[in-house]
Design an enzyme around this catalytic site. Sequence first.
Site, PDB file in Angstrom:
ATOM      1  N   ARG A 112     -55.539 -25.356  -5.081  1.00 39.20           N
ATOM      2  CA  ARG A 112     -54.911 -24.335  -4.258  1.00 39.20           C
ATOM      3  C   ARG A 112     -54.094 -23.345  -5.082  1.00 39.20           C
ATOM      4  NH1 ARG A 112     -56.454 -21.239  -1.524  1.00 39.20           N
ATOM      5  NH2 ARG A 112     -57.675 -22.964  -0.653  1.00 39.20           N
ATOM      6  N   LYS A 147     -44.267  -1.617  -6.371  1.00 35.89           N
ATOM      7  CA  LYS A 147     -44.302  -2.380  -5.117  1.00 35.89           C
ATOM      8  C   LYS A 147     -45.169  -3.624  -5.317  1.00 35.89           C
ATOM      9  CE  LYS A 147     -43.538   1.730  -2.285  1.00 35.89           C
ATOM     10  NZ  LYS A 147     -44.094   2.650  -1.268  1.00 35.89           N
ATOM     11  N   LYS A 179     -35.829  10.297  -8.087  1.00 36.01           N
ATOM     12  CA  LYS A 179     -36.357  10.338  -6.732  1.00 36.01           C
ATOM     13  C   LYS A 179     -35.382  11.056  -5.791  1.00 36.01           C
ATOM     14  CE  LYS A 179     -38.685   6.794  -5.257  1.00 36.01           C
ATOM     15  NZ  LYS A 179     -40.035   7.417  -5.226  1.00 36.01           N
ATOM     16  N   GLU A 209     -39.304  13.682  -8.474  1.00 35.72           N
ATOM     17  CA  GLU A 209     -39.975  13.702  -7.174  1.00 35.72           C
ATOM     18  C   GLU A 209     -39.546  14.942  -6.396  1.00 35.72           C
ATOM     19  OE1 GLU A 209     -40.146  10.090  -4.538  1.00 35.72           O
ATOM     20  OE2 GLU A 209     -38.876  11.348  -3.285  1.00 35.72           O
ATOM     21  N   ASP A 230     -44.396  14.269  -3.188  1.00 36.54           N
ATOM     22  CA  ASP A 230     -44.258  13.209  -2.197  1.00 36.54           C
ATOM     23  C   ASP A 230     -44.642  13.661  -0.798  1.00 36.54           C
ATOM     24  OD1 ASP A 230     -43.496  10.549  -1.472  1.00 36.54           O
ATOM     25  OD2 ASP A 230     -41.663  11.363  -0.592  1.00 36.54           O
TER      26      ASP A 230
END
Length: 293
Positions: A112, A147, A179, A209, A230
């Site tokens: 597994r 992410k 950002k 960004e 963006d």
Amino acid sequence: MGRDTPAAPENRPQLYPLHYETVIRRALSEDLGEAGDRTTDSIIPAAATAHAVLRARAPGRVAGLEAALYAFRLLDPDLAATVHATDGSDVEAGETIATLAGRARAILTGERTALNLLSRLCGIASAARDAQAACAGTAARVVCTRKTTPGLRALEKYAVRMGGAGNHRFGLGDALLIKDNHIAVAGGITAAVAAARQAAGHMAMLEVEVDTLAQLDEALALKVPAILLDNMSPDQLRRAVEKTAGRAVLEASGGITPDRVAEVAATGVDLISLGWLTHSAKSLDIGLDISIA
């Protein structure tokens, strides 16, 4: 360690044992707990040996096989593994990825953990392959983001490369990416860029960004080398490419679903960053069939 592995293609990204040893040990420890594999240990004699086949149950791209095999080797250092489909290769449903021979208990206990990791990494590689293929006929390169699953970043980003796509930052220390929230706190793009440049060394890459074409103009005036566009529409992306005229690397990001990748690539952007490659890719269905030797 009793393995027979086909030679890797030249220039294939390397997956080092240090990338996966701790992850596999932790996963096995989590599964075994304090009591061990009570089912297997109760039923299977310690001296029993077995053969097993790792087989794709759906078409996809292989990634992370050596990491998966390590789960078995931790339990049986003498395990023999023959690799039939190396990382970076495509398999069809029913195709054999690897065959194993060793202690039956080790194969059953490690099954597994090995399949969980292998299925996930193959799923990411398959998604990356398909996303990059959607850019055919353009110069756009698909890249992943930060992410990632906590603890699996190196492995998941490796899987993206096995799919033929590229990597964005591996971590916060790789480069400076200013950002929207940085801009809000700093008081604007110009202030944020000035502060970043004052603090950064000559080796540090800078990207900003932007949400609007007006912000793009400001970033271009500051000679920012890379600009993240963006959540822009295809029309806005095309206009951004025209305005930039090669003066900066342009990266499209935000809400780009699989069915939109080709459309975005056609706008002329250099990069398309896709968070779902690692946070939402569907695991590839892989099974293990065992027989007693």
